[in-house]
Motif scaffolding. Sequence first.
Motif, PDB file in Angstrom:
ATOM      1  N   THR A 155       0.852  -1.186   0.000  1.00 57.78           N
ATOM      2  CA  THR A 155       0.000   0.000   0.000  1.00 57.78           C
ATOM      3  C   THR A 155       0.896   1.247   0.000  1.00 57.78           C
ATOM      4  OG1 THR A 155      -0.075   0.240   2.407  1.00 57.78           O
ATOM      5  CG2 THR A 155      -1.702  -1.249   1.386  1.00 57.78           C
ATOM      6  N   PRO A 156       0.352   2.423  -0.341  1.00 58.42           N
ATOM      7  CA  PRO A 156       1.182   3.640  -0.348  1.00 58.42           C
ATOM      8  C   PRO A 156       1.903   3.894   0.969  1.00 58.42           C
ATOM      9  CG  PRO A 156      -0.862   4.067  -1.501  1.00 58.42           C
ATOM     10  CD  PRO A 156      -1.002   2.692  -0.901  1.00 58.42           C
ATOM     11  N   LYS A 157       1.237   3.706   2.103  1.00 60.95           N
ATOM     12  CA  LYS A 157       1.885   3.965   3.392  1.00 60.95           C
ATOM     13  C   LYS A 157       2.931   2.890   3.703  1.00 60.95           C
ATOM     14  CE  LYS A 157       0.786   7.032   5.279  1.00 60.95           C
ATOM     15  NZ  LYS A 157       1.279   8.427   5.156  1.00 60.95           N
ATOM     16  N   GLU A 158       2.640   1.647   3.369  1.00 64.41           N
ATOM     17  CA  GLU A 158       3.633   0.581   3.556  1.00 64.41           C
ATOM     18  C   GLU A 158       4.854   0.849   2.685  1.00 64.41           C
ATOM     19  OE1 GLU A 158       0.416  -3.050   4.390  1.00 64.41           O
ATOM     20  OE2 GLU A 158       1.382  -2.813   2.429  1.00 64.41           O
ATOM     21  N   PHE A 159       4.621   1.304   1.465  1.00 56.80           N
ATOM     22  CA  PHE A 159       5.719   1.619   0.551  1.00 56.80           C
ATOM     23  C   PHE A 159       6.584   2.741   1.129  1.00 56.80           C
ATOM     24  CE2 PHE A 159       7.807   3.656  -3.001  1.00 56.80           C
ATOM     25  CZ  PHE A 159       8.144   2.617  -3.860  1.00 56.80           C
ATOM     26  N   ALA A 160       5.947   3.784   1.645  1.00 57.25           N
ATOM     27  CA  ALA A 160       6.683   4.914   2.219  1.00 57.25           C
ATOM     28  C   ALA A 160       7.504   4.477   3.425  1.00 57.25           C
ATOM     29  CB  ALA A 160       5.715   6.025   2.606  1.00 57.25           C
ATOM     30  N   LEU A 161       6.940   3.604   4.243  1.00 53.82           N
ATOM     31  CA  LEU A 161       7.646   3.111   5.422  1.00 53.82           C
ATOM     32  C   LEU A 161       8.850   2.271   5.015  1.00 53.82           C
ATOM     33  CD1 LEU A 161       7.794   2.776   8.494  1.00 53.82           C
ATOM     34  CD2 LEU A 161       6.144   0.895   8.301  1.00 53.82           C
ATOM     35  N   LEU A 162       8.654   1.348   4.076  1.00 53.79           N
ATOM     36  CA  LEU A 162       9.759   0.515   3.612  1.00 53.79           C
ATOM     37  C   LEU A 162      10.837   1.365   2.937  1.00 53.79           C
ATOM     38  CD1 LEU A 162      10.976  -2.295   3.212  1.00 53.79           C
ATOM     39  CD2 LEU A 162       9.693  -2.454   1.062  1.00 53.79           C
ATOM     40  N   GLU A 163      10.419   2.358   2.165  1.00 52.11           N
ATOM     41  CA  GLU A 163      11.394   3.227   1.504  1.00 52.11           C
ATOM     42  C   GLU A 163      12.277   3.939   2.526  1.00 52.11           C
ATOM     43  OE1 GLU A 163      11.607   7.227  -1.337  1.00 52.11           O
ATOM     44  OE2 GLU A 163       9.671   6.247  -0.981  1.00 52.11           O
ATOM     45  N   PHE A 164      11.679   4.414   3.615  1.00 49.65           N
ATOM     46  CA  PHE A 164      12.459   5.101   4.657  1.00 49.65           C
ATOM     47  C   PHE A 164      13.466   4.145   5.283  1.00 49.65           C
ATOM     48  CE2 PHE A 164      12.679   7.239   8.969  1.00 49.65           C
ATOM     49  CZ  PHE A 164      13.448   8.305   8.515  1.00 49.65           C
ATOM     50  N   PHE A 165      13.049   2.897   5.502  1.00 47.49           N
ATOM     51  CA  PHE A 165      13.972   1.900   6.060  1.00 47.49           C
ATOM     52  C   PHE A 165      15.106   1.576   5.086  1.00 47.49           C
ATOM     53  CE2 PHE A 165      10.596   0.490   9.148  1.00 47.49           C
ATOM     54  CZ  PHE A 165      11.364   0.702  10.285  1.00 47.49           C
ATOM     55  N   LYS A 180       7.526  10.902  12.167  1.00 43.14           N
ATOM     56  CA  LYS A 180       7.599  12.253  11.603  1.00 43.14           C
ATOM     57  C   LYS A 180       7.831  12.200  10.094  1.00 43.14           C
ATOM     58  CE  LYS A 180      10.046  16.673  12.031  1.00 43.14           C
ATOM     59  NZ  LYS A 180      11.127  17.405  12.752  1.00 43.14           N
ATOM     60  N   GLU A 181       8.709  11.291   9.643  1.00 42.50           N
ATOM     61  CA  GLU A 181       9.045  11.212   8.227  1.00 42.50           C
ATOM     62  C   GLU A 181       7.908  10.620   7.397  1.00 42.50           C
ATOM     63  OE1 GLU A 181      11.078  11.438   4.647  1.00 42.50           O
ATOM     64  OE2 GLU A 181      11.603  12.337   6.576  1.00 42.50           O
ATOM     65  N   VAL A 182       7.291   9.568   7.894  1.00 43.07           N
ATOM     66  CA  VAL A 182       6.309   8.828   7.097  1.00 43.07           C
ATOM     67  C   VAL A 182       4.886   9.358   7.284  1.00 43.07           C
ATOM     68  CG1 VAL A 182       5.337   6.540   6.617  1.00 43.07           C
ATOM     69  CG2 VAL A 182       7.771   6.778   7.146  1.00 43.07           C
ATOM     70  N   TRP A 183       4.548   9.769   8.520  1.00 37.67           N
ATOM     71  CA  TRP A 183       3.179  10.218   8.785  1.00 37.67           C
ATOM     72  C   TRP A 183       3.056  11.724   9.034  1.00 37.67           C
ATOM     73  CZ3 TRP A 183       4.533   5.231  10.021  1.00 37.67           C
ATOM     74  CH2 TRP A 183       3.661   4.218   9.580  1.00 37.67           C
ATOM     75  N   HIS A 187       1.959  13.194  14.126  1.00 38.75           N
ATOM     76  CA  HIS A 187       1.783  11.787  14.519  1.00 38.75           C
ATOM     77  C   HIS A 187       2.994  11.213  15.253  1.00 38.75           C
ATOM     78  CE1 HIS A 187      -1.940  11.302  12.149  1.00 38.75           C
ATOM     79  NE2 HIS A 187      -1.355  12.114  11.287  1.00 38.75           N
ATOM     80  N   THR A 188       3.860  12.060  15.813  1.00 36.35           N
ATOM     81  CA  THR A 188       5.109  11.560  16.395  1.00 36.35           C
ATOM     82  C   THR A 188       4.914  10.724  17.661  1.00 36.35           C
ATOM     83  OG1 THR A 188       5.392  13.690  17.526  1.00 36.35           O
ATOM     84  CG2 THR A 188       6.538  13.399  15.425  1.00 36.35           C
ATOM     85  N   ASP A 189       3.707  10.718  18.232  1.00 39.05           N
ATOM     86  CA  ASP A 189       3.442   9.911  19.435  1.00 39.05           C
ATOM     87  C   ASP A 189       2.612   8.667  19.142  1.00 39.05           C
ATOM     88  OD1 ASP A 189       4.812  11.685  21.149  1.00 39.05           O
ATOM     89  OD2 ASP A 189       3.050  12.992  21.250  1.00 39.05           O
ATOM     90  N   ASP A 190       2.287   8.422  17.881  1.00 39.63           N
ATOM     91  CA  ASP A 190       1.419   7.296  17.523  1.00 39.63           C
ATOM     92  C   ASP A 190       2.208   6.002  17.356  1.00 39.63           C
ATOM     93  OD1 ASP A 190      -0.656   9.091  17.541  1.00 39.63           O
ATOM     94  OD2 ASP A 190      -0.711   9.351  15.362  1.00 39.63           O
ATOM     95  N   THR A 191       2.878   5.560  18.431  1.00 37.73           N
ATOM     96  CA  THR A 191       3.743   4.380  18.333  1.00 37.73           C
ATOM     97  C   THR A 191       2.953   3.099  18.086  1.00 37.73           C
ATOM     98  OG1 THR A 191       3.742   4.217  20.760  1.00 37.73           O
ATOM     99  CG2 THR A 191       5.585   5.380  19.723  1.00 37.73           C
ATOM    100  N   GLN A 192       1.721   3.005  18.604  1.00 38.12           N
ATOM    101  CA  GLN A 192       0.915   1.818  18.354  1.00 38.12           C
ATOM    102  C   GLN A 192       0.572   1.707  16.870  1.00 38.12           C
ATOM    103  OE1 GLN A 192       0.166  -0.738  20.343  1.00 38.12           O
ATOM    104  NE2 GLN A 192      -0.812  -1.714  18.559  1.00 38.12           N
TER     105      GLN A 192
END
Length: 237
Positions: A155-165, A180-183, A187-192
């Motif tokens: 998905t777009p968000k999964e892609f963005a997360l993997l790209e950052f990694f 901060k980078e992906v969301w 959303h910097t406190d949304d660890t869950q």
Amino acid sequence: MTSQTKILLVDDEPEIRSMLSIFLGVEDYDIIEADSGKAALRQIIGAKPDLIVLDLGLPEMDGQEVITAVRKFSNTPIVVLTARSDDSETVKALNAGADDYVTKPFRAEILLARIQANLRQGKTVSEPDAIDNGPVHMDIGRHEVRLNGTLVAFTPKEFALLEFFVRNRGRMLTHKQILKEVWGPAHTDDTQYLRVYIGQVREKLATVPGLGQSITSESGIGYRMELLTAAVAVAAE
């Protein structure tokens, strides 16, 4: 690496500086030293090292202050070397701009691996159309992910997360940095929320046996995607 790669060792313990100078010198790095925070800043400005190995407990100027000061004028990779056991100190250093950390006592080969990973990352100055980490191939323009050559839907968000990694492979990333980078900053406190997406990305990576474990976590700190080689991943099939 060649002798042109310059590493600044910042530690107030002569024995540690001496040991690291010998170990890293064998790897053909050009080693310079500083025994305090203020001396470190003078060396960073004057000698312009390619990477900094920085202790946090320093005289004159704390390591946390050094990181904050350096990030005002330089993007030189900083690997924190610390005996402080409080995770909040490590998170504070990473969020202030440090790129990675190793805790004392440490294994020399682990520190070397962290240094090499951050030197490689520091040389990535352009934004390529495609990026790789071993069997993971990401075509940024096409928004496609291939694992060992097989197309896997993200998905777009999964892609963005993997790209950052993948762009930061081999480096520890805090929860705050990733969110901060992906969301975005809100959303910097949304660890869950982050844990859910990490699980989804790991599940899709696991279509290659063993690849799901390439994203490792450290409780209270964050996540790291390990540096991978195609040969290792293929052998794991």
